[in-house]
Design an enzyme around this catalytic site. Structure first.
Site, PDB file in Angstrom:
ATOM      1  N   GLU A   1      45.516  41.764  44.006  1.00  0.00           N
ATOM      2  CA  GLU A   1      46.096  42.964  44.582  1.00  0.00           C
ATOM      3  C   GLU A   1      45.054  43.264  45.738  1.00  0.00           C
ATOM      4  O   GLU A   1      43.904  43.443  45.712  1.00  0.00           O
ATOM      5  CB  GLU A   1      46.580  44.081  43.809  1.00  0.00           C
ATOM      6  CG  GLU A   1      47.476  43.918  42.966  1.00  0.00           C
ATOM      7  CD  GLU A   1      48.198  45.229  42.341  1.00  0.00           C
ATOM      8  OE1 GLU A   1      47.847  46.150  42.626  1.00  0.00           O
ATOM      9  OE2 GLU A   1      48.885  45.098  41.274  1.00  0.00           O
TER      10      GLU A   1
ATOM     11  N   LYS B   1      47.093  36.093  40.765  1.00  0.00           N
ATOM     12  CA  LYS B   1      47.587  36.943  42.083  1.00  0.00           C
ATOM     13  C   LYS B   1      46.593  38.114  41.998  1.00  0.00           C
ATOM     14  O   LYS B   1      46.056  38.624  40.900  1.00  0.00           O
ATOM     15  CB  LYS B   1      48.899  37.388  41.726  1.00  0.00           C
ATOM     16  CG  LYS B   1      49.460  38.458  42.803  1.00  0.00           C
ATOM     17  CD  LYS B   1      50.786  38.610  42.834  1.00  0.00           C
ATOM     18  CE  LYS B   1      51.419  39.463  41.663  1.00  0.00           C
ATOM     19  NZ  LYS B   1      51.078  40.716  41.411  1.00  0.00           N
TER      20      LYS B   1
ATOM     21  N   ASP C   1      50.925  42.387  35.446  1.00  0.00           N
ATOM     22  CA  ASP C   1      50.409  43.226  34.871  1.00  0.00           C
ATOM     23  C   ASP C   1      51.180  44.190  34.747  1.00  0.00           C
ATOM     24  O   ASP C   1      50.771  45.317  33.963  1.00  0.00           O
ATOM     25  CB  ASP C   1      48.878  43.651  35.469  1.00  0.00           C
ATOM     26  CG  ASP C   1      49.071  44.219  36.941  1.00  0.00           C
ATOM     27  OD1 ASP C   1      50.223  44.200  37.328  1.00  0.00           O
ATOM     28  OD2 ASP C   1      48.003  44.605  37.556  1.00  0.00           O
ATOM     29  N   SER C   2      52.385  44.188  35.166  1.00  0.00           N
ATOM     30  CA  SER C   2      53.621  45.097  34.877  1.00  0.00           C
ATOM     31  C   SER C   2      53.566  44.982  33.041  1.00  0.00           C
ATOM     32  O   SER C   2      54.411  45.929  32.687  1.00  0.00           O
ATOM     33  CB  SER C   2      54.726  44.867  35.378  1.00  0.00           C
ATOM     34  OG  SER C   2      55.000  43.408  35.454  1.00  0.00           O
TER      35      SER C   2
ATOM     36  N   GLU D   1      55.161  44.233  48.442  1.00  0.00           N
ATOM     37  CA  GLU D   1      55.844  45.137  47.611  1.00  0.00           C
ATOM     38  C   GLU D   1      56.218  46.649  48.191  1.00  0.00           C
ATOM     39  O   GLU D   1      55.431  47.162  49.012  1.00  0.00           O
ATOM     40  CB  GLU D   1      55.135  45.235  46.311  1.00  0.00           C
ATOM     41  CG  GLU D   1      55.821  46.287  45.361  1.00  0.00           C
ATOM     42  CD  GLU D   1      55.439  46.457  43.823  1.00  0.00           C
ATOM     43  OE1 GLU D   1      54.534  45.477  43.417  1.00  0.00           O
ATOM     44  OE2 GLU D   1      55.896  47.087  43.001  1.00  0.00           O
TER      45      GLU D   1
ATOM     46  N   ASP E   1      48.486  37.658  36.786  1.00  0.00           N
ATOM     47  CA  ASP E   1      47.760  38.691  37.490  1.00  0.00           C
ATOM     48  C   ASP E   1      46.449  38.932  37.075  1.00  0.00           C
ATOM     49  O   ASP E   1      46.293  38.991  35.912  1.00  0.00           O
ATOM     50  CB  ASP E   1      48.507  39.936  37.204  1.00  0.00           C
ATOM     51  CG  ASP E   1      49.553  40.424  38.378  1.00  0.00           C
ATOM     52  OD1 ASP E   1      49.368  39.902  39.531  1.00  0.00           O
ATOM     53  OD2 ASP E   1      50.522  41.470  38.288  1.00  0.00           O
TER      54      ASP E   1
HETATM   55  O1  KIV Z   1      53.162  43.029  37.866  1.00  0.00           O
HETATM   56  C1  KIV Z   1      53.938  42.763  38.496  1.00  0.00           C
HETATM   57  O2  KIV Z   1      54.960  42.426  37.705  1.00  0.00           O
HETATM   58  C2  KIV Z   1      54.301  42.598  39.825  1.00  0.00           C
HETATM   59  C3  KIV Z   1      55.382  42.341  40.515  1.00  0.00           C
HETATM   60  C4  KIV Z   1      56.253  43.600  40.565  1.00  0.00           C
HETATM   61  C5  KIV Z   1      55.258  41.756  42.280  1.00  0.00           C
HETATM   62  O3  KIV Z   1      53.049  42.565  40.327  1.00  0.00           O
END
Ligand code: KIV
Length: 260
Positions: free
Chosen positions: A112, A110, A42-43, A179, A81
């Site tokens: 969090e 993924k 989600d970056s 992280e 994510d």
């Molecule tokens: O969203 C992302 O890019 C991440 C990584 C930095 C692990 O969760």
């Protein structure tokens, strides 16, 4: 690579390489590389949409990025994510969102954090959707953490992350992203769980590493101590753009075969 290979790689002491990706052009390049697996992080919110944090990431964005990456990288294992709050609105909503990411082309999702969403994580895993956990600096907690800050620095904070990692394993998560936590803590967690840990800013003893693609290619100007820059993307791309612009202004492009 399959979900089962994550455990196999750890047992064979073979490190796992992962990068983020959000579009089909880069996905095609990664598909033909030695990178083991892709994270549609989600970056994307920051890297692709210019936001300051991952909080604004939307399900629709994540689905679109997942579809694009799968189109470009048909052979790679892809983790997508679950965006902010999608796992905090009840079982049905979370399962629906996770399912949509798999339908869009992901192999796994993924999530969090662990505490407060144990039942949801177990349900998603039991529904046949592999879950990668994400602990330590979980960027969706930006406002709660008061910024993107290293986590697990005190003994109590470290203990909490260890407890979460053990719980993630117990709930059936197949891997854990760690992280921005101290390297010694990441090493302790890596030894304490049977599932692989994938580190970012968490030292060398994790079972694998993940970096944001545009950071490692030097395209964002984002230079945290843990980012190794493998290309000076900003300079190379800016140089190419300026050369093209100069050629157009000089009337030297197109020319030769380019005009035929
Ligand atoms: O969203 C992302 O890019 C991440 C990584 C930095 C692990 O969760």
């Amino acid at each position: 690579m399959t979900t089962l290979d994550f455990h196999k790689f750890k047992s064979e002491n073979r490190k796992i390489s992962m990068v983020t990706c959000y579009d089909s052009t880069f996905a095609k390049i990664i598909n033909d590389s030695d990178i083991d697996c892709i994270l549609i992080g989600d970056s994307a919110s920051m890297v692709m949409h210019g936001e300051k944090t991952t909080v604004p990431a939307k399900m629709e964005w994540m689905e679109e990025h997942t579809r694009s990456v799968r189109n470009g990288a048909p052979d790679k294992y892809i983790v997508a994510d679950m965006p902010f709050l999608t796992t905090r609105k009840g079982l049905e909503h979370a399962t629906d969102c996770a399912g949509r990411l798999l339908v869009a082309g992901a192999n796994a999702v993924k999530i969090e954090g662990i505490f407060g969403q144990e039942e949801i994580i177990a349900h998603i895993v039991q529904s046949g959707i592999p879950v990668m956990a994400h602990l330590g600096l979980t960027p969706q907690f930006y406002n709660a953490f008061g910024g993107h800050k290293m986590q697990g620095k005190t003994e109590a904070a470290a203990e909490k992350i260890i407890e979460e990692a053990k719980l993630a394993e117990k709930l059936g998560c197949f891997a854990i992203v760690l992280e921005c936590i101290p390297a010694e803590l990441a090493s302790k967690i890596t030894k304490a769980v049977s599932v692989p840990t994938i580190g970012i800013g968490a030292g060398v003893e994790c079972d694998g590493q993940v970096l944001v693609l545009q950071d490692m290619l030097g395209m964002t100007g984002f230079k945290m101590r843990f980012v190794r820059q493998y290309l000076n993307g900003l300079e190379l791309i800016k140089g190419a753009l300026n050369q093209y612009s100069a050629d157009v202004h000089a009337g030297s492009f197109p020319a030769g075969d380019e005009i035929k």
